[in-house]
Design a protein around this motif. Structure first.
Motif, short mmCIF file in Angstrom:
data_model
loop_
_atom_site.label_atom_id
_atom_site.label_comp_id
_atom_site.label_asym_id
_atom_site.label_seq_id
_atom_site.Cartn_x
_atom_site.Cartn_y
_atom_site.Cartn_z
N THR A 95 0.95 -1.03 0.06
CA THR A 95 0.02 0.08 0.07
C THR A 95 0.85 1.25 -0.20
OG1 THR A 95 -1.79 -1.18 1.26
CG2 THR A 95 -1.73 1.34 1.08
N ILE A 99 1.04 0.85 -4.24
CA ILE A 99 -0.35 1.07 -4.62
C ILE A 99 -0.67 2.57 -4.38
CG2 ILE A 99 -2.80 0.56 -3.94
CD1 ILE A 99 -1.78 -2.23 -3.29
N SER A 162 -6.38 -3.58 -0.55
CA SER A 162 -5.64 -4.77 -1.28
C SER A 162 -6.41 -5.94 -1.59
CB SER A 162 -4.55 -5.33 -0.32
OG SER A 162 -3.51 -4.66 -0.07
N LEU A 165 -8.42 -4.64 -4.80
CA LEU A 165 -7.32 -4.71 -6.11
C LEU A 165 -7.00 -6.16 -6.42
CD1 LEU A 165 -5.06 -1.59 -5.44
CD2 LEU A 165 -7.02 -1.81 -6.83
N LEU A 169 -7.59 -7.73 -10.15
CA LEU A 169 -6.51 -8.53 -10.68
C LEU A 169 -6.94 -10.03 -11.26
CD1 LEU A 169 -3.22 -8.67 -11.38
CD2 LEU A 169 -3.05 -9.87 -9.22
N ALA A 247 -0.40 -13.16 -5.97
CA ALA A 247 -0.56 -12.15 -5.22
C ALA A 247 -0.26 -12.11 -4.02
CB ALA A 247 -2.30 -11.45 -5.58
N GLU A 306 6.37 -4.57 -8.23
CA GLU A 306 5.14 -4.41 -7.75
C GLU A 306 4.32 -3.21 -8.04
OE1 GLU A 306 3.62 -6.75 -4.93
OE2 GLU A 306 4.23 -7.77 -6.71
N LYS A 309 3.17 -3.42 -11.53
CA LYS A 309 1.94 -4.55 -11.51
C LYS A 309 0.69 -3.95 -11.17
CE LYS A 309 0.60 -8.91 -9.14
NZ LYS A 309 1.21 -9.92 -8.44
N TRP A 310 0.76 -3.18 -9.76
CA TRP A 310 -0.60 -2.43 -9.36
C TRP A 310 -0.99 -1.23 -10.11
CZ3 TRP A 310 -3.44 -5.81 -7.34
CH2 TRP A 310 -2.59 -6.94 -6.37
N VAL A 313 -3.13 -2.56 -12.83
CA VAL A 313 -4.49 -2.84 -12.38
C VAL A 313 -5.31 -1.71 -11.87
CG1 VAL A 313 -5.83 -3.94 -10.36
CG2 VAL A 313 -3.59 -5.07 -11.28
N ILE A 314 -4.62 -0.43 -11.45
CA ILE A 314 -5.36 0.56 -10.92
C ILE A 314 -5.65 1.57 -11.97
CG2 ILE A 314 -5.18 2.76 -9.59
CD1 ILE A 314 -3.39 0.92 -7.75
#
Length: 322
Positions: A95, A99, A162, A165, A169, A247, A306, A309-310, A313-314
């Motif tokens: 986070t 994130i 988390s 998300l 994912l 994840a 990471e 990756k996020w 997704v976001i």
């Protein structure tokens, strides 16, 4: 000319002297490990276990300072603004580092203000379902979701958290339309899963596997590279038909940027020794965590991976967070 060079070398040596002295005397007083979560949860237990072992290695107490709030931003800001002398550290998480920077909301810190010391543990997510929801495998869930687009839902512990998300994912990887239902935390989400009001949830392994063993929920797959020794009957997501889908939540240690290199090296060694200690490892494993020693360079690379990756997704969801 030679005199000027000698003067330059002497000036550089004088400038470096205070840093060297500080490093040699480190730690000069008790350290503070800021945990950006309330006392009593999994994060707090990780922080206190780590702090106790680091205190033995460093010869000074390591005091846990719980600073919850603002999606870990309060604790992260406290460390980012602290003196870069190694006495104030952060239990850092996805986070904080991977994130929150992509959510589009202003943060009181920048990731660049935090220097990565090392990784401690990873906590895989587990896909769980209500016992009242008939599909009992990942592939059966996918088939049901494809047959009834938008009818299957999953509980999250809060928008952009988390659990939300990870669900997004999984939804993308599975190619299905499932709908997030946002709760104000794990407890109310769990109540509705058990009651069958929500079909699915993506939860951390300690609570998810305990609920599976207690027959409160059904663990469909763990999102790690290998099965957990705490639930060897639960397949990995790859074994369940979604290759490469992992994840984790993870916990490492960060310090204020600008902390002297010798101090960073000492902290790195203290973290590594803690994770290597059999008693610490066994405590983490018993809690459903994966001890994952990783040095500074490795932790920096992992944070970057990471974060990317996020971010992916976001980005398609950003309108939901405004």
């Amino acid at each position: 000319m030679a005199g000027r060079r000698l003067f330059g070398l002497s000036a550089a040596a004088l400038a470096a002297a205070p840093l060297a002295a500080r490093a040699q005397s480190f730690p000069a007083r008790p350290l503070r490990l800021v945990v950006p979560f309330p006392a009593g949860g999994a994060s707090d237990i990780i922080g206190r276990t780590l702090a106790a072992h680091m205190a033995e290695t460093l010869g000074q107490p390591v005091v846990v300072d719980n600073r919850p709030g603002a999606n870990t931003a309060i604790g992260a800001e406290a460390v980012a603004r602290a003196a870069p002398d190694g006495h104030t550290l952060l239990l850092s998480t996805p986070t904080t580092l991977a994130i929150a920077p992509h959510l589009g909301t202003p943060l009181p810190y920048r990731v660049e203000q935090l220097a990565q010391v090392g990784l401690v543990v990873r906590m895989p997510f587990v896909m769980v379902s209500s016992l009242l929801y008939p599909p009992d495998t990942v592939q059966a869930v996918i088939a049901d979701a494809k047959a009834r687009p938008g009818a299957v839902n999953f509980a999250s512990h809060g928008r952009a958290g988390s659990a939300h998300l990870v669900g997004e994912l999984w939804r993308t990887a599975a190619g299905v339309d499932i709908v997030p239902i946002h709760y104000t935390g794990n407890a109310p989400a769990t109540v509705d899963i058990v009651a069958g009001r929500v079909q699915l949830m993506f939860d951390g392994s300690p609570t998810a596997l305990a609920a599976h063993r207690n027959r409160q929920m059904r663990a469909l797959a763990i999102m790690s590279e290998r099965r957990s020794p705490l639930a060897p009957d639960v397949p990995t997501m790859e074994e369940a038909g979604l290759p490469g889908l992992t994840a984790y939540s993870w916990y490492g240690v960060s310090a204020p940027a600008g902390t002297p290199e010798p101090v960073m090296a000492r902290l790195e060694g203290a973290v590594a020794r803690a994770v290597a200690d059999p008693a610490v490892r066994n405590r983490f494993i018993a809690d459903g965590l994966e001890p994952t020693p990783m040095d500074r360079a490795g932790y920096v690379r992992m944070v970057a991976e990471e974060s990317d990756k996020w971010r992916r997704v976001i980005e398609p969801l950003k309108g939901q967070f405004e």
